[in-house]
Design an enzyme around this catalytic site. Structure first.
Site, PDB file in Angstrom:
ATOM      1  N   TRP A 107       4.939  -0.629  10.704  1.00 54.48           N
ATOM      2  CA  TRP A 107       4.677  -1.561   9.602  1.00 54.48           C
ATOM      3  C   TRP A 107       4.813  -0.859   8.255  1.00 54.48           C
ATOM      4  O   TRP A 107       5.276  -1.449   7.272  1.00 54.48           O
ATOM      5  CB  TRP A 107       3.271  -2.148   9.733  1.00 54.48           C
ATOM      6  CG  TRP A 107       2.884  -3.081   8.621  1.00 54.48           C
ATOM      7  CD1 TRP A 107       3.105  -4.427   8.555  1.00 54.48           C
ATOM      8  CD2 TRP A 107       2.201  -2.740   7.403  1.00 54.48           C
ATOM      9  NE1 TRP A 107       2.607  -4.943   7.377  1.00 54.48           N
ATOM     10  CE2 TRP A 107       2.050  -3.927   6.656  1.00 54.48           C
ATOM     11  CE3 TRP A 107       1.709  -1.546   6.871  1.00 54.48           C
ATOM     12  CZ2 TRP A 107       1.414  -3.946   5.416  1.00 54.48           C
ATOM     13  CZ3 TRP A 107       1.086  -1.566   5.633  1.00 54.48           C
ATOM     14  CH2 TRP A 107       0.947  -2.764   4.921  1.00 54.48           C
ATOM     15  N   HIS A 108       4.423   0.407   8.208  1.00 49.87           N
ATOM     16  CA  HIS A 108       4.416   1.128   6.935  1.00 49.87           C
ATOM     17  C   HIS A 108       5.813   1.494   6.441  1.00 49.87           C
ATOM     18  O   HIS A 108       5.997   1.723   5.245  1.00 49.87           O
ATOM     19  CB  HIS A 108       3.555   2.390   7.037  1.00 49.87           C
ATOM     20  CG  HIS A 108       2.090   2.119   6.900  1.00 49.87           C
ATOM     21  ND1 HIS A 108       1.314   1.717   7.946  1.00 49.87           N
ATOM     22  CD2 HIS A 108       1.264   2.183   5.817  1.00 49.87           C
ATOM     23  CE1 HIS A 108       0.065   1.548   7.529  1.00 49.87           C
ATOM     24  NE2 HIS A 108       0.015   1.810   6.244  1.00 49.87           N
ATOM     25  N   GLY A 109       6.783   1.565   7.324  1.00 46.79           N
ATOM     26  CA  GLY A 109       8.111   1.898   6.838  1.00 46.79           C
ATOM     27  C   GLY A 109       9.134   2.010   7.952  1.00 46.79           C
ATOM     28  O   GLY A 109       8.802   2.300   9.101  1.00 46.79           O
ATOM     29  N   PHE A 149       6.229  -0.849   0.770  1.00 42.12           N
ATOM     30  CA  PHE A 149       5.784  -1.512   1.981  1.00 42.12           C
ATOM     31  C   PHE A 149       5.769  -3.026   1.829  1.00 42.12           C
ATOM     32  O   PHE A 149       5.509  -3.717   2.775  1.00 42.12           O
ATOM     33  CB  PHE A 149       4.390  -1.019   2.376  1.00 42.12           C
ATOM     34  CG  PHE A 149       4.334   0.497   2.445  1.00 42.12           C
ATOM     35  CD1 PHE A 149       5.295   1.185   3.122  1.00 42.12           C
ATOM     36  CD2 PHE A 149       3.317   1.190   1.815  1.00 42.12           C
ATOM     37  CE1 PHE A 149       5.271   2.575   3.189  1.00 42.12           C
ATOM     38  CE2 PHE A 149       3.266   2.575   1.882  1.00 42.12           C
ATOM     39  CZ  PHE A 149       4.245   3.263   2.562  1.00 42.12           C
TER      40      PHE A 149
END
Length: 460
Positions: free
Chosen positions: A321-323, A460
């Site tokens: 999700w973060h990258g 993000f």
């Protein structure tokens, strides 16, 4: 547009608040919707239709589930439409390049990845709107019938681009009826100013060291002590950057009559990684627990293998999700290892321990932030080797002399002590006004004079 900018502080915010408070009660949500679209479209007007599409899809999905409530197949189909749309949009804009790049590497191809700019805040608002559809399907909330009220929820600019992740159930009542008084506005302004100070006066200053080490000096040219100093600088920067921005969002929400959930609770004082993730980015952790971990069975499963699979799914997704990069996946799985160790046998010792549990958390947390900070795996390897190779050098003395005060201030404010001291004086109006005024003036002076004002969670 970001909150920590002269443009927002002296143009958008005063104009937006003037319009918002002059609007009659029934028109305030419409004002929020219009102002939020302006805020969102300021730098990227081409992604304006995506926000509108997100509003329309989830609004009509919610209405459809409400209308066909007795027909589970239709409700499931409608929910699937919401999930596929939201995850599809997120996947297309955020992960297309990642998948093409890895597909090329795996099969020796040379497919051209499309040049796609990531829409600001898409990771946050897709999760928010998707949770609404899921909650309507579960019967946890009633479908919103007023499209303007729903649009205000989706686009609400204080938390639109970087959280906290506000679920519909958090503010559904306030969308219909909210109280705004001078005390609440005053509290909101104070919360906003403290968040602004965190971001501008602490995160920006301590982050300058990490930027110089990573982008100017390069990891191969630094000593081991300076490598650790750089990672400590990033560790402090990302906390004050993100928690400061979340605090500004909470303050803005309160000014407008909303009460957003807390997102940070001094995570660096934790005695375990289990505790750390109850204190860090709390709304994201809550989202994954409620919409992924518990539906998979959580910890109430028959076998250890299934428990580990559930944890793996959550932490793989948390990292991803973060990258769109392997280092973020490794970062999530890094935490998975320690959380499994703590659940298996370590947690009782950490809970009873004195002193050493904090050292354990901080040591491995620094390594985790090194993994998080460097997207190039080759450069990440260079940094980690520098951190543990005992490479000699005197370069760190120069930087320590320049940053020692910044480090001391940042470390102090990452503990509850300054907050406890502030609570003792905040009821003294004059003292509070002088303190808030000083932070605001210092922050604005920095913004006017400085060219370094990054926002880490923008990507993000």
């Amino acid at each position: 547009m970001v909150f920590s900018s002269v443009l927002f502080l002296f143009r958008f915010f005063p104009a937006a608040m003037l319009i918002y408070f002059l609007m009659p009660k029934k028109g305030k949500n419409a004002a929020i919707f219009i102002l939020s679209l302006i805020f969102y479209s300021w730098g990227e007007p081409k992604y304006f239709p995506i926000m509108i599409a997100s509003v329309l899809v989830d609004y009509f999905v919610g209405r459809g589930i409400d209308r066909f409530w007795r027909s589970k197949p239709i409700c499931k189909w409608l929910l699937a439409c919401s999930v596929v749309f939201n995850l599809g949009m997120l996947g297309f804009f955020k992960y297309t390049g990642f998948f093409v790049e890895n597909f090329n590497a795996l099969f020796g191809l040379s497919l051209q990845a499309p040049n796609i700019t990531l829409p600001i805040g898409i990771s946050f608002y897709t999760f928010q709107t998707m949770s609404y559809s899921i909650d309507v399907y579960r019967g946890k909330v009633k479908a919103e019938k007023n499209i303007i009220d729903f649009a205000a929820f989706v686009t609400l600019f204080p938390q639109l681009i970087a959280g906290p992740i506000v679920k519909y159930s958090d503010i559904s009542k306030e969308l219909k009826e909210r109280t705004i008084d001078l005390d609440q506005i005053s509290d909101g302004i104070g919360i906003f100013i403290m968040g602004l100070g965190k971001k501008v006066l602490i995160a920006n200053n301590v982050g300058a060291l990490w930027t110089e080490i990573s982008e100017t000096l390069g990891f191969a040219r630094i000593s081991t002590p300076l490598a650790w100093m750089g990672v400590i600088a990033f560790t402090l920067q990302i906390y004050f950057d993100f928690s400061g921005y979340s605090q500004m969002a909470i303050g803005l929400g309160k000014i407008m009559g909303f009460h957003f959930p807390q997102n940070f609770n001094f995570p660096y004082i934790s005695k375990s990684f289990t505790e750390f993730w109850r204190r860090w980015h709390m709304t994201l952790g809550s989202w994954f627990r409620e919409y992924l971990y518990f539906p998979l069975g959580g910890s109430r499963v028959d076998t250890k293998a299934r428990l580990y699979f559930n944890l793996f799914a959550v932490w793989f997704c948390t990292g991803f999700w973060h990258g769109a990069s392997w280092n973020f996946i490794l970062w999530g799985l890094f935490f998975l290892i320690f959380l499994i160790l703590e659940k298996t046998f370590l947690f009782p010792y950490l809970d009873k321990g004195k002193g050493w549990p904090h050292i354990y958390v901080l040591f491995f947390l620094l390594i985790s932030w090194a993994i998080f900070a460097v997207t190039d795996l080759a450069q990440l390897g260079v940094l980690l080797r520098k951190m543990f190779s005992l490479s000699a050098g005197m370069d760190w003395i120069y930087y320590l002399r320049n940053y020692v005060v910044t480090f001391v201030v940042a470390i102090l404010f990452s503990t509850p002590l300054p907050w406890k001291l502030y609570c003792k004086v905040k009821d003294h109006t004059v003292v509070n006004l002088l303190l808030m005024g000083g932070v605001l003036v210092a922050s604005v002076a920095y913004l006017v004079d400085a060219t370094y004002n990054p926002f880490l969670y923008f990507r993000f």
